[in-house]
Design a protein around this motif. Sequence first.
Motif, PDB file in Angstrom:
ATOM      1  N   LEU A 159       0.832  -1.206   0.000  1.00  0.00           N
ATOM      2  CA  LEU A 159       0.000   0.000   0.000  1.00  0.00           C
ATOM      3  C   LEU A 159       0.865   1.254   0.000  1.00  0.00           C
ATOM      4  N   ASP A 160       0.616   2.141  -0.965  1.00  0.00           N
ATOM      5  CA  ASP A 160       1.230   3.470  -0.952  1.00  0.00           C
ATOM      6  C   ASP A 160       0.256   4.512  -0.404  1.00  0.00           C
ATOM      7  N   THR A 161      -1.038   4.340  -0.743  1.00  0.00           N
ATOM      8  CA  THR A 161      -2.039   5.339  -0.361  1.00  0.00           C
ATOM      9  C   THR A 161      -3.310   4.656   0.139  1.00  0.00           C
ATOM     10  N   LEU A 162      -3.842   5.159   1.234  1.00  0.00           N
ATOM     11  CA  LEU A 162      -5.165   4.756   1.704  1.00  0.00           C
ATOM     12  C   LEU A 162      -6.112   5.923   1.453  1.00  0.00           C
ATOM     13  N   VAL A 163      -7.084   5.716   0.584  1.00  0.00           N
ATOM     14  CA  VAL A 163      -8.075   6.738   0.282  1.00  0.00           C
ATOM     15  C   VAL A 163      -9.269   6.543   1.208  1.00  0.00           C
ATOM     16  N   MET A 164      -9.617   7.552   1.972  1.00  0.00           N
ATOM     17  CA  MET A 164     -10.730   7.475   2.920  1.00  0.00           C
ATOM     18  C   MET A 164     -11.833   8.411   2.439  1.00  0.00           C
ATOM     19  N   ASP A 165     -12.690   7.898   1.584  1.00  0.00           N
ATOM     20  CA  ASP A 165     -13.809   8.699   1.099  1.00  0.00           C
ATOM     21  C   ASP A 165     -14.756   8.989   2.265  1.00  0.00           C
ATOM     22  N   GLU A 166     -15.390  10.162   2.247  1.00  0.00           N
ATOM     23  CA  GLU A 166     -16.222  10.588   3.377  1.00  0.00           C
ATOM     24  C   GLU A 166     -15.430  10.501   4.680  1.00  0.00           C
ATOM     25  N   GLY A 167     -14.216  11.048   4.652  1.00  0.00           N
ATOM     26  CA  GLY A 167     -13.302  10.920   5.780  1.00  0.00           C
ATOM     27  C   GLY A 167     -13.826  11.505   7.078  1.00  0.00           C
ATOM     28  N   HIS A 168     -14.811  12.411   7.001  1.00  0.00           N
ATOM     29  CA  HIS A 168     -15.359  12.983   8.237  1.00  0.00           C
ATOM     30  C   HIS A 168     -16.088  11.934   9.067  1.00  0.00           C
ATOM     31  N   ASP A 169     -16.422  10.792   8.450  1.00  0.00           N
ATOM     32  CA  ASP A 169     -17.084   9.715   9.187  1.00  0.00           C
ATOM     33  C   ASP A 169     -16.098   8.681   9.725  1.00  0.00           C
ATOM     34  N   ALA A 170     -14.809   8.870   9.492  1.00  0.00           N
ATOM     35  CA  ALA A 170     -13.818   7.853   9.835  1.00  0.00           C
ATOM     36  C   ALA A 170     -13.805   7.524  11.328  1.00  0.00           C
ATOM     37  N   ALA A 171     -13.835   8.548  12.175  1.00  0.00           N
ATOM     38  CA  ALA A 171     -13.773   8.304  13.621  1.00  0.00           C
ATOM     39  C   ALA A 171     -14.966   7.472  14.087  1.00  0.00           C
ATOM     40  N   GLU A 172     -16.161   7.796  13.570  1.00  0.00           N
ATOM     41  CA  GLU A 172     -17.359   7.044  13.940  1.00  0.00           C
ATOM     42  C   GLU A 172     -17.270   5.607  13.441  1.00  0.00           C
ATOM     43  N   MET A 173     -16.705   5.402  12.265  1.00  0.00           N
ATOM     44  CA  MET A 173     -16.577   4.054  11.719  1.00  0.00           C
ATOM     45  C   MET A 173     -15.597   3.216  12.537  1.00  0.00           C
ATOM     46  N   VAL A 174     -14.525   3.831  13.014  1.00  0.00           N
ATOM     47  CA  VAL A 174     -13.573   3.116  13.865  1.00  0.00           C
ATOM     48  C   VAL A 174     -14.238   2.729  15.183  1.00  0.00           C
ATOM     49  N   ALA A 175     -14.959   3.673  15.790  1.00  0.00           N
ATOM     50  CA  ALA A 175     -15.657   3.392  17.048  1.00  0.00           C
ATOM     51  C   ALA A 175     -16.685   2.292  16.854  1.00  0.00           C
ATOM     52  N   SER A 176     -17.406   2.335  15.718  1.00  0.00           N
ATOM     53  CA  SER A 176     -18.412   1.318  15.438  1.00  0.00           C
ATOM     54  C   SER A 176     -17.773  -0.057  15.281  1.00  0.00           C
ATOM     55  N   ALA A 177     -16.625  -0.108  14.611  1.00  0.00           N
ATOM     56  CA  ALA A 177     -15.945  -1.389  14.399  1.00  0.00           C
ATOM     57  C   ALA A 177     -15.431  -1.976  15.708  1.00  0.00           C
ATOM     58  N   MET A 178     -15.129  -1.116  16.684  1.00  0.00           N
ATOM     59  CA  MET A 178     -14.612  -1.580  17.968  1.00  0.00           C
ATOM     60  C   MET A 178     -15.726  -1.791  18.996  1.00  0.00           C
ATOM     61  N   ARG A 179     -16.974  -1.529  18.593  1.00  0.00           N
ATOM     62  CA  ARG A 179     -18.100  -1.630  19.518  1.00  0.00           C
ATOM     63  C   ARG A 179     -18.270  -3.063  20.028  1.00  0.00           C
ATOM     64  N   LEU A 180     -18.524  -3.192  21.303  1.00  0.00           N
ATOM     65  CA  LEU A 180     -18.768  -4.488  21.936  1.00  0.00           C
ATOM     66  C   LEU A 180     -20.205  -4.527  22.433  1.00  0.00           C
TER      67      LEU A 180
END
Length: 260
Positions: A159-180
């Motif tokens: 990987l050279d580049t990670l493109v994060m479309d709609e990047g303003h939602d990234a923090a919420e997506m990380v929190a959601s993925a870690m949700r227990l």
Amino acid sequence: MILPPPNQLGAPQRFDRWRAGQDDALIQAWGAPTRAIVLDLPVGLGKSVVNVTYNTAHQRAFTYTTVSRGLQDQVQREFSSIGLVDVRGMQNYECLELPGKKWNTCERGPCLDGMDCSYRNRGCLYYDQVRLWTSQQRRLTNYAWWINRARKGDSIGHLDTLVMDEGHDAAEMVASAMRLTFSQDEAMLPSPWPLMLPEWQRWADKALVGAKRDLSMATAGTQEHRELKDLVVCLETLITAAGEWVWEYDETRREAILEP
């Protein structure tokens, strides 16, 4: 600086001209002195063309991540002709070991319970696609799949580049993925409710003993076995968690939900 049209920078042939603002955004991205680049672009500008040509023009290996499957479908339709390879969660692929079953997606595959699968190493619709995806230079997926794979330490390819479309939602997506999530039906939830993470961890430490015992007695390949296996993983994750976490109780579903 005057740029050649997108299709001369690696975009599909139909992108034969820039929309207003696209070329300026690309020049801005190329000139950024920082490792992380944030582009605040208006709706309708056509961000995907900017995101893709930023990489294709210089032959960068990239992964394009989206928030939703709808956007993922759109990007795949627009750029599959230049070799963009898509992968998504197991629930989107049929498990060939479960033909004719009502629920026969790969997320219910017997191999996930340690059972033999004649397709796992070759022929599986999901794992074959993952192997193809990791070997490519131009990749597409969604935040949830990417985060889950990275958390497990599985290969994400060069990987050279990670493109994060709609990047303003990234923090919420990380929190959601870690949700227990812990159901009252799966584990006896603590009472009174813990207020701090260490209290939740002490509860999880005790609950883990019973969950592992029940898992050892459950039949592999059954729904009970999968649910207990998931419970064990969640409890172990909670025990090793660090930092600030918040929690809430869903009275309708009778579930405790914790996330960072």
